[in-house]
Scaffold this active site. Structure first.
Site, mmCIF file in Angstrom:
data_model
loop_
_atom_site.group_PDB
_atom_site.id
_atom_site.type_symbol
_atom_site.label_atom_id
_atom_site.label_comp_id
_atom_site.label_asym_id
_atom_site.label_seq_id
_atom_site.Cartn_x
_atom_site.Cartn_y
_atom_site.Cartn_z
ATOM 1 N N SER A 96 0.831 -1.202 0.000
ATOM 2 C CA SER A 96 0.000 0.000 0.000
ATOM 3 C C SER A 96 0.868 1.255 0.000
ATOM 4 O O SER A 96 1.576 1.508 -0.979
ATOM 5 C CB SER A 96 -0.970 -0.046 1.188
ATOM 6 N N ASP A 143 -9.695 -5.405 -4.516
ATOM 7 C CA ASP A 143 -9.159 -4.424 -3.573
ATOM 8 C C ASP A 143 -10.066 -3.191 -3.565
ATOM 9 O O ASP A 143 -10.192 -2.494 -4.574
ATOM 10 C CB ASP A 143 -7.738 -4.037 -4.000
ATOM 11 N N HIS A 175 -7.788 -5.536 0.405
ATOM 12 C CA HIS A 175 -6.625 -4.659 0.572
ATOM 13 C C HIS A 175 -5.813 -5.179 1.746
ATOM 14 O O HIS A 175 -5.987 -4.754 2.896
ATOM 15 C CB HIS A 175 -7.067 -3.215 0.807
#
Length: 198
Positions: A96, A143, A175
């Site tokens: 991320s 996601d 995610h």
């Protein structure tokens, strides 16, 4: 055979301890060092971040990423010095926001080793340079935070600049970093050929 060295960068609001836990399945073939982001996360006392997401927009994100890169490189160089290796000798893995920083380091020509960006996006200018990185992009199909198209776009831009880009999709992870994610990374680290599916 000497184990690979993985240096891992967590997502926003997380920390090195959580990243170490998520990447535990990789420790069978690599030593894993996770770094804490340099800034405290405003919404979580235990969380860290690589750059502030307060008031973040598409327009100001690249500037924040660019400003954060030098400190990241200093941290990476400290790890390299402590381990007696070069920065490019280890495997850089980011998730991320950590993946954003990983991709920025590659795009700017600051890292030329093996790298994995999980659920990331490219938020940095891509420099033309002669020494390519070897990059694996892993993204979940569902996601809800970072659409998988962001990895497609990042892969295309970095591939055009001469980097070796490989891709893989997971399903049902969302995610995060799941068992499928680490399985793909383990196969890639072991030299398995992956289908370009990002």
């Amino acid at each position: 055979m000497t184990k690979k060295l993985i240096v891992a960068l967590h997502g926003v609001g997380s920390n090195a301890r959580d990243m170490m836990s998520a990447l535990q399945p990789l420790t069978s073939q690599a030593d894993v060092v996770a770094l804490d982001g340099p800034e405290p996360f405003h919404a979580n006392a235990l969380g860290r971040q690589w750059f502030s997401v307060a008031g973040i927009t598409e327009a100001n994100r690249p500037g924040r990423v660019k400003a954060a890169v030098p400190q990241l490189l200093e941290m990476l160089d400290r790890v390299a010095q402590d381990r007696g290796v070069r920065r490019d000798d280890f495997v850089l893995i980011g998730f991320s926001q950590g993946a954003i920083m990983t991709l920025a380091a590659i795009a700017g020509g600051h890292f030329h080793g093996h790298a994995v960006a999980i659920a990331g996006r490219l938020a940095a200018e891509v420099a033309s340079q002669g020494q390519p990185a070897n990059l694996l992009l892993v993204h979940d199909r569902d996601d809800p935070v970072m659409p998988p198209t962001l990895s497609v776009e990042a892969g295309a831009a970095l591939s055009r600049a001469g980097h070796q880009v490989h891709g893989a999709r997971t399903a049902g992870v969302g995610h995060g970093i799941g068992e499928t994610t680490t399985s793909i990374i383990n196969r890639w680290l072991a030299g398995a050929k992956l289908e370009n599916a990002v």
